[in-house]
Write a protein that holds these residues in place. Sequence first.
Motif, short mmCIF file in Angstrom:
data_model
loop_
_atom_site.label_atom_id
_atom_site.label_comp_id
_atom_site.label_asym_id
_atom_site.label_seq_id
_atom_site.Cartn_x
_atom_site.Cartn_y
_atom_site.Cartn_z
N ASN A 8 0.86 -1.18 0.00
CA ASN A 8 0.00 0.00 0.00
C ASN A 8 0.90 1.24 0.00
O ASN A 8 1.95 1.24 0.65
CB ASN A 8 -0.88 -0.02 1.26
N THR A 11 -0.63 4.87 4.68
CA THR A 11 -0.46 4.22 5.98
C THR A 11 -1.78 3.81 6.63
O THR A 11 -1.82 3.51 7.83
CB THR A 11 0.29 5.17 6.94
N THR A 12 -2.85 3.77 5.87
CA THR A 12 -4.16 3.40 6.40
C THR A 12 -4.37 1.89 6.26
O THR A 12 -4.48 1.38 5.14
CB THR A 12 -5.27 4.18 5.67
N GLN A 13 -4.47 1.20 7.39
CA GLN A 13 -4.58 -0.25 7.37
C GLN A 13 -5.84 -0.74 6.67
O GLN A 13 -5.83 -1.77 6.00
CB GLN A 13 -4.53 -0.80 8.80
N THR A 16 -5.14 -1.05 3.13
CA THR A 16 -4.30 -2.23 2.91
C THR A 16 -5.14 -3.50 2.88
O THR A 16 -4.90 -4.40 2.06
CB THR A 16 -3.22 -2.34 4.01
N THR A 37 1.80 -2.39 4.98
CA THR A 37 1.44 -0.99 5.23
C THR A 37 2.71 -0.26 5.67
O THR A 37 3.35 -0.68 6.64
CB THR A 37 0.38 -0.86 6.34
#
Length: 245
Positions: A8, A11-13, A16, A37
């Motif tokens: 991804n 950084t947004t899980q 991901t 991530t």
Amino acid sequence: MTTVLVVNVNTTQAVTDVIAAAARSGVSATTRIVALTPRFGPASVESNYESHLSAVGVLDAVQGFDGEFDAVVHAGFGEVGREALQDVLTVPVVDITEAAAHTACLLGRSFGVVTSLDRTTPAIGDRLLLAGLAGRCAGIRSVDLPVLDLEANPEVTVKAFVEQARRLVEEDGAEVVCLGCAGMAGVHEAVAAALDVPVVDGVAAAARLAESLVGLGLSTSKARSYAPPRAKDVRGWPLRGGEAG
């Protein structure tokens, strides 16, 4: 078993997780998808500034991965960073922008892209131009929804994507539709059901192409453009793994 890292760019899980599901839908049962991530970078990538920041976070995530892998998918539509990965890795690296467009070119004479925000369309156009695919692109349209809002109201998101995809086909002459954002991979089925044209999910296409390159025993040429970086002192290098080269 083939292992493909799918990285991804933000950084947004939750994004991901969507990317991971899309990648798994595109590969065979014998291929393992590992979704990464970045540990630092923007929460979403919607500008040139954020795109360049994310490229460093992606490098860090891949170089810091503790384990063996056979290929990498760069899961950012229109984002920079794929070339840097190709410099430092010996395994195949596939970008979802190029994977979607190349796949679409096998299915029709022209393709169109539906993406999130209008401001990201020039960057997508630039990536297609650099890849030599801009001449086959009938148009790039946006739904004017930020990346992190795509999952907030699925009904609104689906309706917006179907509307813009329909305009690509009926007004711009696209024969294939590409989804121009990794965070909207789940929209694929709805757009495909509404329109009588092929719809390409860049994440699934990239994962399958990466798997195929591994199966063919092929990887990035190191003859010139993507030769390893020359060893040198890089001051303040933030990436895990030490020296850039």
